[in-house]
Structures are given as structure tokens and as C-alpha cells.
Design a protein around this motif. Structure first.
Motif, PDB file in Angstrom:
ATOM      1  N   GLU A 191       0.813  -1.210   0.000  1.00 25.16           N
ATOM      2  CA  GLU A 191       0.000   0.000   0.000  1.00 25.16           C
ATOM      3  C   GLU A 191       0.850   1.266   0.000  1.00 25.16           C
ATOM      4  OE1 GLU A 191      -2.470  -0.560   3.375  1.00 25.16           O
ATOM      5  OE2 GLU A 191      -4.019  -1.689   2.279  1.00 25.16           O
ATOM      6  N   GLN A 192       2.136   1.163   0.339  1.00 18.16           N
ATOM      7  CA  GLN A 192       3.040   2.315   0.312  1.00 18.16           C
ATOM      8  C   GLN A 192       3.607   2.538  -1.078  1.00 18.16           C
ATOM      9  OE1 GLN A 192       6.006   2.019   3.438  1.00 18.16           O
ATOM     10  NE2 GLN A 192       4.554   0.990   4.842  1.00 18.16           N
ATOM     11  N   THR A 193       3.256   1.671  -2.015  1.00 18.44           N
ATOM     12  CA  THR A 193       3.746   1.796  -3.399  1.00 18.44           C
ATOM     13  C   THR A 193       2.555   1.964  -4.324  1.00 18.44           C
ATOM     14  OG1 THR A 193       3.649  -0.568  -3.882  1.00 18.44           O
ATOM     15  CG2 THR A 193       5.630   0.221  -2.766  1.00 18.44           C
ATOM     16  N   ASP A 194       2.859   2.165  -5.583  1.00 17.93           N
ATOM     17  CA  ASP A 194       1.814   2.275  -6.603  1.00 17.93           C
ATOM     18  C   ASP A 194       1.642   0.965  -7.383  1.00 17.93           C
ATOM     19  OD1 ASP A 194       1.382   4.898  -5.915  1.00 17.93           O
ATOM     20  OD2 ASP A 194       2.909   5.659  -7.328  1.00 17.93           O
ATOM     21  N   ASP A 195       2.233  -0.129  -6.879  1.00 17.88           N
ATOM     22  CA  ASP A 195       2.177  -1.423  -7.585  1.00 17.88           C
ATOM     23  C   ASP A 195       0.856  -2.121  -7.253  1.00 17.88           C
ATOM     24  OD1 ASP A 195       2.540  -3.887  -8.742  1.00 17.88           O
ATOM     25  OD2 ASP A 195       4.634  -4.073  -8.126  1.00 17.88           O
ATOM     26  N   GLU A 196      -0.139  -1.951  -8.151  1.00 21.49           N
ATOM     27  CA  GLU A 196      -1.457  -2.513  -7.910  1.00 21.49           C
ATOM     28  C   GLU A 196      -1.441  -4.049  -7.953  1.00 21.49           C
ATOM     29  OE1 GLU A 196      -4.097  -0.958  -6.992  1.00 21.49           O
ATOM     30  OE2 GLU A 196      -3.139   1.027  -7.088  1.00 21.49           O
ATOM     31  N   THR A 197      -0.572  -4.618  -8.796  1.00 22.25           N
ATOM     32  CA  THR A 197      -0.514  -6.082  -8.896  1.00 22.25           C
ATOM     33  C   THR A 197      -0.056  -6.701  -7.590  1.00 22.25           C
ATOM     34  OG1 THR A 197      -0.025  -5.943 -11.270  1.00 22.25           O
ATOM     35  CG2 THR A 197       0.494  -8.024 -10.165  1.00 22.25           C
ATOM     36  N   THR A 198       0.972  -6.081  -6.960  1.00 17.65           N
ATOM     37  CA  THR A 198       1.462  -6.606  -5.683  1.00 17.65           C
ATOM     38  C   THR A 198       0.390  -6.484  -4.615  1.00 17.65           C
ATOM     39  OG1 THR A 198       3.713  -5.936  -6.289  1.00 17.65           O
ATOM     40  CG2 THR A 198       3.303  -6.415  -3.968  1.00 17.65           C
ATOM     41  N   LYS A 199      -0.354  -5.366  -4.634  1.00 18.62           N
ATOM     42  CA  LYS A 199      -1.450  -5.214  -3.668  1.00 18.62           C
ATOM     43  C   LYS A 199      -2.478  -6.338  -3.846  1.00 18.62           C
ATOM     44  CE  LYS A 199      -1.359  -0.141  -3.347  1.00 18.62           C
ATOM     45  NZ  LYS A 199      -2.160   1.076  -3.589  1.00 18.62           N
ATOM     46  N   ALA A 200      -2.830  -6.610  -5.121  1.00 21.96           N
ATOM     47  CA  ALA A 200      -3.826  -7.647  -5.391  1.00 21.96           C
ATOM     48  C   ALA A 200      -3.326  -9.028  -4.945  1.00 21.96           C
ATOM     49  CB  ALA A 200      -4.183  -7.675  -6.881  1.00 21.96           C
ATOM     50  N   GLN A 201      -2.038  -9.303  -5.185  1.00 22.63           N
ATOM     51  CA  GLN A 201      -1.480 -10.585  -4.769  1.00 22.63           C
ATOM     52  C   GLN A 201      -1.475 -10.725  -3.253  1.00 22.63           C
ATOM     53  OE1 GLN A 201       2.325 -10.525  -6.706  1.00 22.63           O
ATOM     54  NE2 GLN A 201       1.527 -11.327  -8.656  1.00 22.63           N
ATOM     55  N   ALA A 202      -1.180  -9.645  -2.550  1.00 30.80           N
ATOM     56  CA  ALA A 202      -1.193  -9.678  -1.087  1.00 30.80           C
ATOM     57  C   ALA A 202      -2.620  -9.902  -0.566  1.00 30.80           C
ATOM     58  CB  ALA A 202      -0.614  -8.380  -0.530  1.00 30.80           C
ATOM     59  N   HIS A 203      -3.586  -9.182  -1.171  1.00 30.30           N
ATOM     60  CA  HIS A 203      -4.978  -9.394  -0.779  1.00 30.30           C
ATOM     61  C   HIS A 203      -5.405 -10.854  -1.042  1.00 30.30           C
ATOM     62  CE1 HIS A 203      -5.799  -4.924  -0.607  1.00 30.30           C
ATOM     63  NE2 HIS A 203      -6.517  -5.379   0.411  1.00 30.30           N
ATOM     64  N   SER A 204      -4.995 -11.384  -2.199  1.00 30.64           N
ATOM     65  CA  SER A 204      -5.368 -12.757  -2.561  1.00 30.64           C
ATOM     66  C   SER A 204      -4.778 -13.751  -1.568  1.00 30.64           C
ATOM     67  CB  SER A 204      -4.883 -13.080  -3.972  1.00 30.64           C
ATOM     68  OG  SER A 204      -5.154 -14.429  -4.297  1.00 30.64           O
ATOM     69  N   SER A 205      -3.501 -13.557  -1.188  1.00 30.14           N
ATOM     70  CA  SER A 205      -2.861 -14.456  -0.221  1.00 30.14           C
ATOM     71  C   SER A 205      -3.584 -14.409   1.117  1.00 30.14           C
ATOM     72  CB  SER A 205      -1.390 -14.090  -0.046  1.00 30.14           C
ATOM     73  OG  SER A 205      -0.780 -14.925   0.902  1.00 30.14           O
ATOM     74  N   LEU A 206      -3.980 -13.211   1.536  1.00 31.82           N
ATOM     75  CA  LEU A 206      -4.681 -13.079   2.813  1.00 31.82           C
ATOM     76  C   LEU A 206      -6.070 -13.718   2.739  1.00 31.82           C
ATOM     77  CD1 LEU A 206      -4.759 -11.986   5.672  1.00 31.82           C
ATOM     78  CD2 LEU A 206      -5.528  -9.780   4.759  1.00 31.82           C
ATOM     79  N   ILE A 207      -6.760 -13.512   1.614  1.00 29.34           N
ATOM     80  CA  ILE A 207      -8.100 -14.110   1.445  1.00 29.34           C
ATOM     81  C   ILE A 207      -8.028 -15.642   1.496  1.00 29.34           C
ATOM     82  CG2 ILE A 207      -9.964 -14.479  -0.232  1.00 29.34           C
ATOM     83  CD1 ILE A 207      -9.468 -11.557  -1.140  1.00 29.34           C
ATOM     84  N   LEU A 208      -7.044 -16.225   0.781  1.00 27.14           N
ATOM     85  CA  LEU A 208      -6.926 -17.680   0.752  1.00 27.14           C
ATOM     86  C   LEU A 208      -6.535 -18.239   2.114  1.00 27.14           C
ATOM     87  CD1 LEU A 208      -5.168 -18.191  -2.715  1.00 27.14           C
ATOM     88  CD2 LEU A 208      -7.588 -18.339  -2.165  1.00 27.14           C
ATOM     89  N   THR A 209      -5.691 -17.511   2.827  1.00 23.52           N
ATOM     90  CA  THR A 209      -5.297 -17.956   4.170  1.00 23.52           C
ATOM     91  C   THR A 209      -6.489 -17.937   5.113  1.00 23.52           C
ATOM     92  OG1 THR A 209      -3.056 -17.119   3.808  1.00 23.52           O
ATOM     93  CG2 THR A 209      -3.711 -17.563   6.080  1.00 23.52           C
ATOM     94  N   LEU A 210      -7.274 -16.854   5.070  1.00 22.81           N
ATOM     95  CA  LEU A 210      -8.472 -16.788   5.918  1.00 22.81           C
ATOM     96  C   LEU A 210      -9.460 -17.885   5.551  1.00 22.81           C
ATOM     97  CD1 LEU A 210      -8.998 -12.903   5.951  1.00 22.81           C
ATOM     98  CD2 LEU A 210      -8.186 -14.327   7.842  1.00 22.81           C
TER      99      LEU A 210
END
Length: 862
Positions: free
Chosen positions: A74-93
Motif C-alpha cells: 500500500e506504500q507503493t503504486d504497484d497494484e498487482t502486488t497489492k492484489a497478490q497480497a490481498h489474494s494471499s490473505l483471502i486464501l489464508t483466511l
């Protein structure tokens, strides 16, 4: 609880892997680029999420690393990395079953449809495998499947479309909507439809133990196999077959499983599916549960042959283990050892559990070959090289030590392993009961039956598994224990059960033991009754002795009274009365003693009757045995007579062939003489000689066929008539005449074959000579021989020539011969001369009648 234990074992086995997982974390301080740090944290989170065992602590770490990655992204403008982080958190939950939190994060992936499709799909499957879902969870799972389907249409991705359709279908199955589920499956690729029909079959499993829905479950699993095999979905194909044999565990003798698997085998062979060993492996498992050793070995060998043509390394190794087990079942321990040695080649050294499984079968073969020290050296070497980390490894280790030390007779060393083995399982589970039986077997062989008895009684309080080997072995242990402890009635009962379960386990010596224990039990019962009767008699004798002492005392009193009789008459009278009373008492005691003696005599008579009955039974048995051996002797005599008769028949057939050969040679000589004579004749004489030569040739050809044939009693007209017709055609100028020959394979006796040949010779010769004075293009002679529905045989010879002259009658020699020969075979002859010559003959073949007469003669001789 079980899941936690398995997870702990997996953690211990994966310590080296943990070091590799932490490698991205050690790289973080040296990285100044935030996206790289976030990517490393995402990678670390995925490692912990996918770690085997799914411990809550691992999932918590995965969630923490995913949140850290999201914070950095979230401190960067890399939307793909944000989406991958959200996806990893969603799958873990989702793995953590915190579905509400995961579902609320899905909108953050709206700009990345492919990542969002994966997240909704995996999250949907996590909810699909929940047990006892509530309606709200089913609704959420369906919503996730619909979102995945919409994203798949948008991305034009067939994989996610199929996954979404399967999710929707499974959701409908959970709601008991089978029709709606099947409607969605029609949209799936064939490679995905197999898994759906497995899901349908799973819905029927809870009712199978009650005897319901077995046909429906098998039908869906069978369809899943065919669909998966046709689309190369080998995982679903194997999974469906395993489920079939899992279900057969509840119905081991149900023929429906044989029908399904036999049909699969035929389909696989016909369509040349590559995984035929899947079918053979399931058939092997089915016959293993039934205790059918030979069929188990056959299908184990066929499975290995088929698997060697494929590249499925692990499965081939497992099939070699199955082959070794099958060899072990029939006592071929050298071959069993060889099969397990081959199986070891298919498993890498890193697969510790497979190593333990293979070595257990290996060591079993060494035990049966009495190579105990070699077996101990192997298990100790394996234990040093690869210490058991997983629960299954420890179970195999303890089981091997228990069995080896028990076979060596070192029961004290085996006991700790036997006691520890049941502790590896949940109390009262099927595996726990089997382990308890193994411990009881140790005590039985050790001779400590008092320790074995409560263990076996505990196991017997639960339903025994359907496998005949296990049940038969258990009843044998119960028999040994009860007989040693003197519980003969129970011992006999368990030995009979052992016989009913597996006849191969029960030998003749055990049958004798049954009779011995029965006799022993009945004898002890009779002895006990006799002992009680003897005790009663002893008590009666003691009572009589007591009364005798009383009588003696009375007599003494009488003497005293007699000495004092002079003193008082009153005292004498009283003494006389006492004497009479005493005498009555003695009489009563004597009668009581006689009654007891009569009862004792009756008991002796019963004992003698029992012995007499046993002797009578032995005599009857001797008579039966004598009758059996007498029957065997008569059978041998009959066999010898049959051999002699067969030899005589063969000699007769050879002599008949020789006779036919000589007759044929003589007739050929006559033909040659006629041919030689014809060179000096002309006109009518020459034609007469030619006709005679053809008649002789017709008879000669029959004898030629007979001495060349296997059966000298009959002629196959299908081979005889065409050859005779061809000879007649070559004897005349008949190029302008066509022959229509249709001869059925009719077998006739020699007595009928010769007249038929002469009739055919005369008729065709007549047609060739007189029927076609003009050389037309459509001249034809028709020869038909066929069976009629009435059982008769019909011979038809016809031509389309000029026919018979009017008033011709039967004046010619040929027609007279035809008429006479027809009567010789009891045939019905019809001759017509309109529109060509037509000779029609119907007769009954006598070959069958002769064969029946010969058979009756042979039986009369016997």
C-alpha cells in the motif's frame, strides 16, 4: 484431535523445509525496494499456507506475513502486488475457515479479474468441503461459484468456467437437488464430469451401511470411471475405482461388484484405455477381502504387467507391494521377497514412509523363511538410517519388532512393542482392535492365556471386520485360549466359526481336536454326574451304618432289659415295643438303599448304552469306508474296460480304413482295365465301357474318401458330390453346360453314399448325353442336396434340356438303376420330364441310427 496429531508429525518431518521457508525473511533487511520486500513476504505467506498439516499456528503466520506484505504494497503504486497480497490473505483466511473476513476482502481484487477468479474459486472449494453446512454458508458458497463463473466468461477461461460449474453442481447436491446439479454438469468438459459423478456417489455413502442406494452409488462411480478414462483424467479415474472397492468392504460377497469391475475390464480392453492396471488392482483388492488367494494373485500379476507399460512410478511400486502380499497369501515367500525388493526401486530414499511399508513386507517374507537375524538387521538399519517420524512409520516399526521377536520365541522382548502398538490408534477403532488382537496372539503363543483372554473378549465385543483372514485368525485364537482355560464349549464354538470363515485355515488335525474336545467335554460331564451319584450312595451307606449302630444299641438295651425282665414285666413289654420300632426303621433303610442301588444300575446301563452307540457308529463308519474303496475299485475296473474298448474301436477303425483303401485300389484297377479296354472299342461298346467306368469311379471315390477320413463310418457329401460331378464333366464334352451345385454338409452312411453316388452318376450322365442336343448358351444342370425341416434329406438333379420323350417310361438301364437304388435306401423317388429332366429323391439318413446302435452295444458290453 487426529488432525492435530498428524500435523505435529508433519512439522517434525519438515524441519529442513522450515529453514528454506525463512530464507525470504532473512533477505528482507537487505532489500531497499518495497515491492521486492512485499513479494518476499507474499511468497513466505504462501509457503506457510500450503505447508502440509494445516496447523493453526502456520495459518496464523501466513496471515501475518500476508498483512505485512499488504502494508508494504500500500506504500507503493504497484497494484498487482497489492492484489497478490490481498489474494494471499483471502486464501489464508479461507483455509482458517474465517469465511466472512475473507469474503469482505474480495472487492479489493475487482481490477484484477484473474487473481480474483482464483481467490473466489479456491474460497468456494474450501466452503464446499465443509461438513453440516448451514443454509447461509451454502448461499455464500453458491454466490462465490457464480462470481467465479462470471469472471471465467469475462476472461474466456475454460478452467475457471469448469471449476465454477462443478462448484454450483456440488452446492446443489448439498441441497439435495440432483436434477439441478446434473443440468450444470452438462456444461462441463468430459474431463471434469467424472469428478462430479464421484460427488454424486459420495451423497449415497451414508446410507450404504443400511443396505440402501448401492446400485445408484455403483452406477455413478462406473460412469465417473468411463468419463475420466476417456478424457485422461487419471486422478479422478483412480479415485472412483478406489471408492468402488471401499464400498465393497461392506458387501464383500455381493456379485454386483464383480459385474461392474468385469464390465470395466472389457470396456478398457475394447477402447484401449491406458490404465487397465487400475481395474486389475481393484479386482485384486476385492478378492483379497473375500480370501480368494488364487484370484488375488492373478489380478496382482496382471496389474503389474499393465503398470510396467506406463510411467506411473509410485503406483507401480505400490502394485509390486500388492503382488508380494498376494504371493505371501499362497506361501510363496521367496517370490514375495523378490516382489518387495522390486517395489523398493520405485520409491526414492526421501520417501521414508514408503520405505517402511516396503521393508515390512520384505521382513514378513524373511520371517516365514526363518531368516530372523537378517530381518532384525534390516529393520535396525532402516531405523538408524531413517528414524520414524510419522505415526505410520512408528506403527510399522513396532509391528515388525513384535512379529520378529514373537517368531523367534523371545516373547519378553516382543511384549513392550505389542503393548505400545494399540496406543498408536484411537481407542476402539478398527486399527486399535487389530493391534489388540496382535498382542493377544503374542500371549497365546507365549502360553499366557489368562492375559490373552480379556484382550480377545474386548475385541469380540465389537463387530469383526469382513476380511475372512482376520476373522478366521481371531476365532482360532479364541479357540486356543478357551481350550487352554478349560472352556471347551466356547472353544468348540469358535473353532466351528473358524471353519465357517476360512476352510483353508482348518486342517485335519484341528477337526480331530474338535472331536476330542467334544468327547472330553461330554466325558467330564458324565464323570461329574457319576461322581454325584457315588456321593449319594456313600451318604446312604453312612446313613445305613448309623442306623445299624442304632440297632446294635437297641440290641444291647434288649439284653439289659432281658436281664432285668425278671424285675418288671412292664419294662419287658416296653423293650419289645422299642424293638419292633427299630426293626421297622431298618426295613425302611433297606428299601431306601435298594432304591439308590437301582438308580446306580440305571446309570451304569446308560453308560453302557452310550459306549454301544459309539461302537455302532464306528462300525457304520468302517462300512462306509469299505463301500467307498469298493466303489473306487469298481471305477478302476470300468476305466480299464473302457480303455480296452477304446483300443478295440481304434483297431476296428484302422482295419476299416485298410479295407476301404484296398477296395478303392481294386476299383481303381477295374477303372484302369476299362480304360485300357476302351482303346479297342468304338461306338456303343465304348459308351457302355465309359458308363461302367464312371459307375465304378463313383464307388471308388467313396472308398477313397473313407480311408482318408478320420471317421470311417460316414461320408461328407459336401466334399464327395462336387468331386464326382467334376469327374463326370471332364468325361464328356460339356463346355457349353453350366452346373449349379449347392450341397449342404450332410453326413451319410456308406450304405447310402454308394447308391446316392450311382444315382447322381446315372442322372448327370443321362443329362450330359441326351439333354442338350443343341449348344445353347443357357444350358444348365442343377444339383442340390439339403436337409429338410422334417429331418429328411432331399437330392434334386434337374436340367433345362429337352426332357424325357413321351412314353419313354422306365425302359432304360439308367432309369432302372435309379429306381432300384432309390428303393435300396428306402427313398421316395420322383421323376418328371416336362421342361427338362428332374429327379427328386427324399430319404432318411441312417448314420444317426447306426451311431445310437453302436453306443447301445458299447454300454451293453460295459
Amino acid at each position: 484431535m487426529k488432525r492435530i496429531i498428524v500435523s505435529i508429525v508433519v512439522i517434525l518431518a519438515c524441519l529442513c523445509r522450515t529453514t528454506a521457508q525463512e530464507q525470504p525473511l532473512r533477505e528482507l533487511p537487505g532489500s531497499k525496494h518495497l515491492p521486492d520486500k512485499a513479494a518476499a513476504l507474499i511468497k513466505l505467506a504462501e509457503e506457510y499456507r500450503k505447508k502440509p498439516g494445516e496447523l493453526d499456528s502456520d495459518l496464523s503466520k501466513a496471515a501475518d506475513y500476508a498483512r505485512q506484505a499488504l502494508h508494504l504494497a500500500e506504500q507503493t503504486d504497484d497494484e498487482t502486488t497489492k492484489a497478490q497480497a490481498h489474494s494471499s490473505l483471502i486464501l489464508t483466511l479461507g483455509e482458517h475457515k474465517r469465511f466472512n473476513e475473507a469474503y469482505r476482502l474480495l472487492p479489493y481484487l475487482d481490477k484484477h479479474p484473474r487473481i480474483q477468479a482464483e481467490a473466489t474459486c479456491v474460497l468456494g472449494w474450501n466452503m464446499a468441503y465443509l461438513e453440516n453446512e448451514r443454509t447461509g454458508e451454502l448461499d455464500t458458497a453458491r454466490l462465490l461459484a457464480q462470481q467465479t463463473l462470471a469472471l471465467a466468461f469475462k476472461l474466456k477461461d475454460d478452467h475457471y468456467e469448469d471449476e465454477a460449474q462443478r462448484l454450483i453442481a456440488r452446492n446443489l447436491l448439498k441441497r439435495k437437488d440432483l436434477v439441478g446439479a446434473k443440468a450444470h454438469v452438462k456444461n462441463l468438459l468430459p474431463s471434469k464430469q467424472g469428478a462430479f459423478f464421484i460427488d454424486i456417489a459420495e451423497c449415497y455413502v451414508p446410507e450404504l451401511t443400511k443396505g440402501n442406494n448401492l446400485d445408484s452409488a455403483l452406477a455413478n462411480l462406473e460412469r465417473a470411471v468411463y468419463l475420466s478414462a476417456a478424457s485422461d483424467s487419471y486422478r479422478d479415474e483412480l479415485r472412483a475405482m478406489i471408492r468402488i472397492t471401499d464400498i465393497s468392504y461392506f458387501y464383500p460377497n455381493d456379485a454386483r461388484f464383480d459385474n461392474v469391475l468385469a464390465k470395466m475390464e472389457n470396456v478398457y480392453k475394447r477402447k484401449k484405455y491406458p490404465h487397465l492396471h487400475y481395474v486389475y488392482s481393484r479386482l485384486r483388492q476385492l478378492h483379497s477381502v473375500r480370501g480368494n488367494k488364487n484370484m488375488q494373485l492373478y489380478y496382482a500379476e496382471e496389474a503389474v504387467k499393465s503398470a510396467l507399460k506406463s510411467n506411473e512410478t509410485y503406483l507401480t511400486g505400490q502394485l509390486f507391494i500388492d503382488l508380494g502380499t498376494a504371493y505371501r497369501g499362497i506361501g510363496e515367500h521367496e517370490k514375495s521377497l523378490e516382489a518387495h525388493q522390486k517395489a523398493l526401486q520405485y520409491f526414492p530414499a526421501t520417501e521414508v514412509t514408503y520405505q517402511y511399508i516396503v521393508y515390512e513386507g520384505w521382513i514378513f517374507a524373511l520371517r516365514k523363511l526363518k531368516r530372523y537375524q537378517e530381518a532384525l538387521d534390516i529393520i535396525q538399519q532402516v531405523e538408524r538410517k531413517s528414524p520414524p517420524a510419522k505415526q505410520l512409520d512408528k506403527i510399522i516399526r513396532d509391528r515388525v519388532y513384535l512379529n520378529v521377536y514373537r517368531d523367534m520365541g523371545e516373547y519378553a522382548k516382543a511384549e513392550p512393542y505389542g503393548k505400545r502398538l494399540p496406543t498408536h490408534y484411537t481407542t476402539d477403532s478398527q486399527e486399535h482392535l487389530v493391534a489388540t488382537t496382535n498382542l493377544a496372539q503374542l500371549y497365546v503363543e507365549w502360553g499366557q492365556y489368562a492375559k490373552a483372554k480379556p484382550l480377545l473378549d474386548h475385541v469380540y465385543s465389537f463387530p469383526l471386520p469382513p476380511a475372512v483372514d482376520v476373522r478366521g485368525h481371531f476365532h482360532y485364537l479364541m479357540f486356543k485360549t478357551d481350550s487352554a482355560l478349560g472352556h471347551y464349549a466356547s472353544a468348540i464354538q469358535h473353532l466351528v466359526m473358524n471353519k465357517e470363515v476360512d476352510d483353508s485355515v482348518l486342517t485335519a488335525s484341528k477337526m480331530r481336536q474338535v472331536q476330542e474336545y467334544k468327547v472330553k467335554y461330554e466325558t467330564e460331564k458324565k464323570d461329574h454326574e457319576l461322581l454325584m451319584q457315588q456321593q449319594d450312595i456313600l451318604e446312604l451307606r453312612q446313613l445305613a451304618l448309623l442306623h445299624q449302630k442304632n440297632l446294635d444299641s437297641i440290641n444291647l438295651c434288649l439284653l439289659i432289659e432281658e436281664s432285668a425282665q425278671k424285675q418288671t414285666q412292664a419294662q419287658a413289654s416296653e423293650a419289645a415295643a422299642n424293638l419292633r420300632l427299630a426293626q421297622q426303621s431298618v426295613d425302611l433303610l433297606k428299601k431306601d438303599t435298594e432304591l439308590k442301588q437301582a438308580r446306580l444300575n440305571q446309570a451304569n446301563i446308560l453308560t453302557n448304552a452310550t459306549i454301544s452307540a459309539i461302537v455302532l457308529l464306528l462300525l457304520i463308519l468302517a462300512l462306509i469306508i469299505n463301500s467307498y474303496f469298493s466303489k473306487q475299485r469298481k471305477n478302476r475296473e470300468i476305466s480299464q474296460k473302457n480303455e480296452k474298448l477304446e483300443h478295440l474301436v481304434k483297431e476296428k477303425e484302422w482295419l476299416l480304413q485298410e479295407v476301404h483303401h484296398r477296395v478303392k485300389n481294386n476299383l481303381q484297377t477295374v477303372v484302369s482295365l476299362l480304360e485300357s479296354q476302351s482303346g479297342y472299342l468304338s461306338n456303343e461298346a465304348l459308351r457302355a465301357i465309359t458308363e461302367s467306368r464312371n459307375r465304378v469311379y463313383a464307388m471308388s471315390l467313396i472308398h477313397q474318401k473313407l480311408y482318408r477320413a478320420t471317421h470311417v463310418s460316414s461320408i461328407n457329401m459336401a466334399s464327395y458330390l462336387p468331386e464326382l460331378i467334376e469327374h463326370l464333366r471332364s468325361s464328356f464334352t460339356s463346355n457349353h453346360i453350366q452346373f449349379d451345385v449347392q450341397v449342404s454338409p450332410v453326413e451319410v452312411d456308406v450304405s447310402q453314399a454308394i447308391p446316392l453316388g450311382l444315382i447322381l452318376n446315372e442322372t448327370i450322365t443321362n443329362s450330359l448325353k441326351y439333354a442338350f442336343p443343341n449348344r445353347r448358351s443357357n444350358n444348365q444342370i442343377k444339383v442340390w442336396l439339403q436337409h429338410l425341416s422334417s429331418g429328411d434329406v432331399e437330392l434334386l438333379i434337374a436340367d433345362n434340356g429337352v426332357g424325357m420323350p413321351s412314353g419313354g417310361g422306365n425302359k432304360g438301364l439308367g432309369l432302372k438303376l435309379i429306381t432300384g437304388l432309390s428303393g435300396e435306401i428306402d427313398g421316395t423317388l420322383t421323376i418328371s420330364g416336362n421342361n427338362g429332366m428332374c429327379v427328386q429323391l427324399r430319404f432318411k439318413p441312417t448314420l444317426a441310427l447306426q451311431l445310437q446302435q453302436r453306443s447301445a452295444m458299447a454300454e451293453h458290453v460295459l
